[in-house]
Design an enzyme around this catalytic site. Structure first.
Site, PDB file in Angstrom:
ATOM      1  N   ASN A   9       0.873  -1.177   0.000  1.00 54.72           N
ATOM      2  CA  ASN A   9       0.000   0.000   0.000  1.00 54.72           C
ATOM      3  C   ASN A   9       0.911   1.228   0.000  1.00 54.72           C
ATOM      4  O   ASN A   9       1.531   1.549   1.012  1.00 54.72           O
ATOM      5  CB  ASN A   9      -0.881  -0.044   1.262  1.00 54.72           C
ATOM      6  CG  ASN A   9      -1.698   1.212   1.461  1.00 54.72           C
ATOM      7  OD1 ASN A   9      -1.784   2.052   0.564  1.00 54.72           O
ATOM      8  ND2 ASN A   9      -2.303   1.347   2.638  1.00 54.72           N
ATOM      9  N   TRP A  10       0.979   1.884  -1.157  1.00 53.76           N
ATOM     10  CA  TRP A  10       1.913   3.018  -1.274  1.00 53.76           C
ATOM     11  C   TRP A  10       1.348   4.301  -0.679  1.00 53.76           C
ATOM     12  O   TRP A  10       2.024   5.328  -0.666  1.00 53.76           O
ATOM     13  CB  TRP A  10       2.296   3.229  -2.747  1.00 53.76           C
ATOM     14  CG  TRP A  10       3.189   2.142  -3.289  1.00 53.76           C
ATOM     15  CD1 TRP A  10       3.717   1.099  -2.568  1.00 53.76           C
ATOM     16  CD2 TRP A  10       3.665   1.978  -4.626  1.00 53.76           C
ATOM     17  NE1 TRP A  10       4.491   0.303  -3.389  1.00 53.76           N
ATOM     18  CE2 TRP A  10       4.484   0.827  -4.648  1.00 53.76           C
ATOM     19  CE3 TRP A  10       3.489   2.696  -5.801  1.00 53.76           C
ATOM     20  CZ2 TRP A  10       5.104   0.373  -5.815  1.00 53.76           C
ATOM     21  CZ3 TRP A  10       4.112   2.246  -6.966  1.00 53.76           C
ATOM     22  CH2 TRP A  10       4.915   1.107  -6.973  1.00 53.76           C
ATOM     23  N   LYS A  11       0.088   4.266  -0.278  1.00 56.11           N
ATOM     24  CA  LYS A  11      -0.554   5.455   0.309  1.00 56.11           C
ATOM     25  C   LYS A  11      -0.376   6.666  -0.621  1.00 56.11           C
ATOM     26  O   LYS A  11      -0.339   6.493  -1.836  1.00 56.11           O
ATOM     27  CB  LYS A  11      -0.026   5.690   1.730  1.00 56.11           C
ATOM     28  CG  LYS A  11      -0.148   4.412   2.577  1.00 56.11           C
ATOM     29  CD  LYS A  11       0.021   4.631   4.048  1.00 56.11           C
ATOM     30  CE  LYS A  11      -0.147   3.297   4.772  1.00 56.11           C
ATOM     31  NZ  LYS A  11      -0.068   3.400   6.214  1.00 56.11           N
ATOM     32  N   HIS A  96      -9.421   1.280   4.967  1.00 56.04           N
ATOM     33  CA  HIS A  96      -8.152   1.444   5.689  1.00 56.04           C
ATOM     34  C   HIS A  96      -8.356   2.382   6.886  1.00 56.04           C
ATOM     35  O   HIS A  96      -9.168   3.319   6.797  1.00 56.04           O
ATOM     36  CB  HIS A  96      -7.091   2.012   4.730  1.00 56.04           C
ATOM     37  CG  HIS A  96      -5.719   1.982   5.320  1.00 56.04           C
ATOM     38  ND1 HIS A  96      -5.292   2.935   6.208  1.00 56.04           N
ATOM     39  CD2 HIS A  96      -4.711   1.091   5.200  1.00 56.04           C
ATOM     40  CE1 HIS A  96      -4.056   2.638   6.593  1.00 56.04           C
ATOM     41  NE2 HIS A  96      -3.680   1.522   5.996  1.00 56.04           N
ATOM     42  N   GLU A  98      -6.769   4.808   7.924  1.00 55.48           N
ATOM     43  CA  GLU A  98      -6.586   6.227   7.600  1.00 55.48           C
ATOM     44  C   GLU A  98      -7.837   6.799   6.928  1.00 55.48           C
ATOM     45  O   GLU A  98      -8.173   7.964   7.127  1.00 55.48           O
ATOM     46  CB  GLU A  98      -5.336   6.403   6.714  1.00 55.48           C
ATOM     47  CG  GLU A  98      -4.065   6.184   7.534  1.00 55.48           C
ATOM     48  CD  GLU A  98      -2.883   5.620   6.766  1.00 55.48           C
ATOM     49  OE1 GLU A  98      -2.871   5.657   5.531  1.00 55.48           O
ATOM     50  OE2 GLU A  98      -1.952   5.111   7.440  1.00 55.48           O
ATOM     51  N   GLU A 168      -5.238  -4.915  10.790  1.00 56.81           N
ATOM     52  CA  GLU A 168      -4.214  -3.887  10.971  1.00 56.81           C
ATOM     53  C   GLU A 168      -4.462  -3.154  12.280  1.00 56.81           C
ATOM     54  O   GLU A 168      -5.250  -2.181  12.309  1.00 56.81           O
ATOM     55  CB  GLU A 168      -4.268  -2.886   9.819  1.00 56.81           C
ATOM     56  CG  GLU A 168      -4.042  -3.504   8.464  1.00 56.81           C
ATOM     57  CD  GLU A 168      -3.522  -2.472   7.466  1.00 56.81           C
ATOM     58  OE1 GLU A 168      -2.380  -2.636   7.019  1.00 56.81           O
ATOM     59  OE2 GLU A 168      -4.219  -1.499   7.186  1.00 56.81           O
ATOM     60  N   GLY A 174       2.610   2.308  10.723  1.00 57.65           N
ATOM     61  CA  GLY A 174       3.577   3.387  10.541  1.00 57.65           C
ATOM     62  C   GLY A 174       4.312   3.780  11.816  1.00 57.65           C
ATOM     63  O   GLY A 174       4.972   4.810  11.860  1.00 57.65           O
ATOM     64  N   SER A 214       3.526  -2.119  10.212  1.00 53.27           N
ATOM     65  CA  SER A 214       4.978  -2.198  10.349  1.00 53.27           C
ATOM     66  C   SER A 214       5.548  -3.581  10.032  1.00 53.27           C
ATOM     67  O   SER A 214       6.493  -4.018  10.673  1.00 53.27           O
ATOM     68  CB  SER A 214       5.420  -1.742  11.750  1.00 53.27           C
ATOM     69  OG  SER A 214       5.014  -0.391  11.962  1.00 53.27           O
ATOM     70  N   GLY A 235       2.876  -1.091   4.194  1.00 56.84           N
ATOM     71  CA  GLY A 235       2.965   0.316   3.836  1.00 56.84           C
ATOM     72  C   GLY A 235       4.408   0.702   3.553  1.00 56.84           C
ATOM     73  O   GLY A 235       4.938   0.488   2.462  1.00 56.84           O
ATOM     74  N   GLY A 236       5.064   1.255   4.568  1.00 58.11           N
ATOM     75  CA  GLY A 236       6.427   1.793   4.426  1.00 58.11           C
ATOM     76  C   GLY A 236       7.388   0.875   3.690  1.00 58.11           C
ATOM     77  O   GLY A 236       8.095   1.309   2.768  1.00 58.11           O
TER      78      GLY A 236
HETATM   79  P1  PGA Z   1       2.945   0.308   7.557  1.00 54.51           P
HETATM   80  O1  PGA Z   1       1.483   0.509   6.932  1.00 54.51           O
HETATM   81  O2  PGA Z   1       3.464  -1.004   7.015  1.00 54.51           O
HETATM   82  O3  PGA Z   1       3.728   1.474   7.099  1.00 54.51           O
HETATM   83  O4  PGA Z   1       2.771   0.246   9.043  1.00 54.51           O
HETATM   84  C1  PGA Z   1       0.594  -0.551   6.797  1.00 54.51           C
HETATM   85  C2  PGA Z   1      -0.735  -0.065   6.294  1.00 54.51           C
HETATM   86  O5  PGA Z   1      -1.172   1.011   6.702  1.00 54.51           O
HETATM   87  O6  PGA Z   1      -1.385  -0.729   5.447  1.00 54.51           O
END
Ligand code: PGA
Length: 254
Positions: A9-11, A96, A98, A168, A174, A214, A235-236
């Site tokens: 997930n590149w956000k 998600h 967010e 999640e 993050g 993470s 994500g990251g």
């Molecule tokens: P993260 O993000 O790996 O940077 O914690 C995961 C996500 O939000 O899908």
């Protein structure tokens, strides 16, 4: 046996130029090699065609980070399932944390989006997870049950072939902090039992449940080795070809 899904997930990172470069680096890492897992990257909408072009002729798939609950028409700023399919997407991430937090998406809207995605022939990755306060007060199962059941009830019928859940925990997204493999396994098993209550055991055994929060090359092995962890929503670590490929490689080694 469930197939691992390693989803990035590149956000809100990587416009078309950077996204094409990153996608090409990922493809280059696997040149001449095959994988059994499903490898999926979800760039921002505007970068989907660039990533799709870079993935052409490879086993890498492209997905979206969100989708509208509506058909095409007068919905300014929205993107429909038919547009995603036209652009070559196979999956959409829905709900998600967010989106729940910053864009005020509630269970009802998320359930509608999930149903629309599946009805229109895409696969849905439904995100669920508790906040830190909720975990601290032992409410994680209650919170996740409400999030999962809102969608299962709205879907009505068994769509286990097109339905993926990503657990999640919000406190792990993050932050560099991860759920322990035992915490992840406990919640994944619980989530599978919720699916079983709606669709029966055979379908619950088919549904993939990803861990997100993470996930990195150095913790992927212990998380992915848990019996009910069927992949990652990353994500990251999906923003670098090296770390994403290492996680995919880890899935391949299990
Ligand atoms: P993260 O993000 O790996 O940077 O914690 C995961 C996500 O939000 O899908």
């Amino acid at each position: 046996m469930r197939t691992f899904l390693i989803a990035g997930n590149w956000k809100m990172n990587a416009g078309p130029t950077d996204a094409a470069k990153l996608a090409k680096e990922m493809v280059a890492k696997w040149e001449g090699k095959t994988f059994k897992s499903e490898a999926l990257l979800c760039p921002p909408f505007i970068s989907i065609p660039a990533v799709q072009a870079a993935f052409k002729g490879t086993a890498f798939q492209t997905g979206a980070q969100n989708v509208s609950n509506q058909d095409n028409g007068a919905y300014t700023g929205e993107i429909s399932t038919s547009m995603l399919k036209d652009a070559g997407c196979t999956y959409a991430i829905i709900g998600h944390s967010e989106r729940r937090e910053y864009f005020v998406e509630n269970d009802e809207l998320i359930a509608q989006k999930t149903k629309k995605t599946i009805d229109d022939g895409l696969k849905a990755i439904l995100c669920v997870g508790e906040l830190l306060e909720e975990r601290k007060s032992g409410k994680q199962e209650e919170v996740v049950k409400k999030q999962v059941n809102a969608v299962l009830n709205h879907l009505g019928k068994d769509v286990s072939d097109q339905f993926v859940i990503a657990y999640e925990p919000v406190w792990a997204i993050g932050t560099g902090e991860t759920a322990s493999p035992e915490q992840a396994q406990e919640m994944h098993k619980f989530i599978r039992s919720l699916v079983e209550n709606s669709w029966g055991k055979a379908s619950a055994d088919k549904v993939r449940i990803l861990y997100g929060g993470s996930m990195k090359p150095d913790n992927a092995k212990e998380l992915l080795s848990m019996p009910d962890v069927d992949g990652g929503l990353i994500g990251g670590a999906s923003l670098k070809a090296d770390s994403y490929s290492e996680i995919l490689d880890t899935a391949e080694s299990i």
